[in-house]
Design a protein around this motif. Structure first.
Motif, PDB file in Angstrom:
ATOM      1  N   SER A 143       0.808  -1.213   0.000  1.00 60.80           N
ATOM      2  CA  SER A 143       0.000   0.000   0.000  1.00 60.80           C
ATOM      3  C   SER A 143       0.845   1.268   0.000  1.00 60.80           C
ATOM      4  CB  SER A 143      -0.934   0.015   1.211  1.00 60.80           C
ATOM      5  OG  SER A 143      -1.913  -0.993   1.105  1.00 60.80           O
ATOM      6  N   LEU A 144       0.311   2.259  -0.697  1.00 57.11           N
ATOM      7  CA  LEU A 144       0.909   3.598  -0.783  1.00 57.11           C
ATOM      8  C   LEU A 144      -0.070   4.571  -0.134  1.00 57.11           C
ATOM      9  CD1 LEU A 144       3.161   5.445  -2.134  1.00 57.11           C
ATOM     10  CD2 LEU A 144       1.537   5.676  -4.042  1.00 57.11           C
ATOM     11  N   TYR A 145       0.450   5.609   0.508  1.00 62.67           N
ATOM     12  CA  TYR A 145      -0.407   6.566   1.198  1.00 62.67           C
ATOM     13  C   TYR A 145      -0.006   7.996   0.867  1.00 62.67           C
ATOM     14  CZ  TYR A 145      -1.124   2.331   3.957  1.00 62.67           C
ATOM     15  OH  TYR A 145      -1.388   1.038   4.344  1.00 62.67           O
ATOM     16  N   LEU A 146      -0.967   8.904   1.043  1.00 59.96           N
ATOM     17  CA  LEU A 146      -0.680  10.331   0.948  1.00 59.96           C
ATOM     18  C   LEU A 146      -1.467  11.015   2.062  1.00 59.96           C
ATOM     19  CD1 LEU A 146       0.891  12.482  -0.676  1.00 59.96           C
ATOM     20  CD2 LEU A 146      -1.253  12.928  -1.909  1.00 59.96           C
ATOM     21  N   GLN A 147      -0.756  11.482   3.080  1.00 55.07           N
ATOM     22  CA  GLN A 147      -1.365  12.246   4.163  1.00 55.07           C
ATOM     23  C   GLN A 147      -1.365  13.709   3.747  1.00 55.07           C
ATOM     24  OE1 GLN A 147      -2.763  11.245   7.186  1.00 55.07           O
ATOM     25  NE2 GLN A 147      -3.357  13.402   7.336  1.00 55.07           N
ATOM     26  N   MET A 148      -2.549  14.295   3.690  1.00 51.88           N
ATOM     27  CA  MET A 148      -2.687  15.672   3.242  1.00 51.88           C
ATOM     28  C   MET A 148      -3.224  16.530   4.375  1.00 51.88           C
ATOM     29  SD  MET A 148      -4.227  15.027  -0.577  1.00 51.88           S
ATOM     30  CE  MET A 148      -5.779  14.417   0.044  1.00 51.88           C
TER      31      MET A 148
END
Lengths: 121, 110
Positions: free
Chosen positions: A78-83
């Motif tokens: 899994s890849l994530y992007l915390q914005m």
């Protein structure tokens, strides 16, 4: 079949936070650089960030530095992007995309179907 | 990190050839042979058509070709077909793992 599936998009108020996820399947996730690319409604593509296979290197476009954090969990493919500190101009479809296994290359293949992030009050 | 420059639109008739230009600078297109091209149909995710300037991924028609001269890269589509009607984007490596896209070109098949 190589597949990327994004999730986590939605409506958020300015200044708010959101975490996007990208589930990878059909390939050895831990062997590839990964990227996030976004597309504002009716606009062109914009590279946002990428991350090395082991997470030791991360790069961001200037407009999101200090607000967005890219990460990955190779055990979960899994890849994530915390914005954080989201702004109206962050409104876009966010795509997860696979890069190469090597540095000094430039291609994104495949892409996920995208997840829409809308920043509005 | 300025966007690469592409024409907003191009058009051609079935069977004809068209070329889409992508102009950058000596810091991106001019410095690396690392331009890729993407096709995007409405409501769909982009699809890789050309990488490293002129290489085609498996499954992409040989009607699509890429080239570069100085700070300008080009995508040529020969034998235009109705299914080629889409938006096309170029993308260049810009050093230190940064990437920059072009503004996109809408191809209309007349």
């Amino acid at each position: 079949e190589v597949q990327l599936v994004e999730s986590g998009g939605g409506l958020v108020q300015p200044g708010g936070s959101l975490r996007l996820s990208c589930a990878a399947s059909g390939f050895t996730f831990s062997s590839y650089w990964m990227s996030w690319v976004r597309q504002a409604p009716g606009k062109g593509l914009e590279w946002v960030a990428n991350i090395k296979q082991d997470g030791s290197e991360k790069y961001y476009v200037d407009s999101v530095k200090g607000r967005f954090t890219i990460s990955r969990d190779n055990a979960k493919n899994s890849l994530y992007l915390q914005m954080n500190s989201l702004r109206a101009e962050d409104t876009a479809v966010y795509y997860c995309a696979r890069e190469s296994e090597w540095e000094l290359t430039n291609w994104f293949d495949p892409w996920g179907q995208g997840t829409l992030v809308t920043v509005s009050s | 990190q300025s966007a690469l420059t592409q024409p907003a639109s191009v058009s051609g008739s079935p069977g004809q050839s068209i070329t889409i230009s992508c102009t950058g600078t000596s810091s991106d297109v001019g410095s690396y042979n690392l331009v890729s091209w993407y096709q995007q149909h409405p409501g769909k995710a982009p699809k890789l058509m050309i990488y490293e300037g002129s290489k085609r991924p498996s499954g992409v028609s040989n009607r699509f070709s890429g080239s570069k001269s100085g700070n300008t890269a080009s995508l040529t589509i020969s034998g235009l077909q109705a299914e080629d009607e889409a938006d096309y984007y170029c993308c260049s490596y810009a050093g230190s793992s940064f990437r920059v896209f072009g503004g996109g070109t809408k191809l209309t098949v007349l």
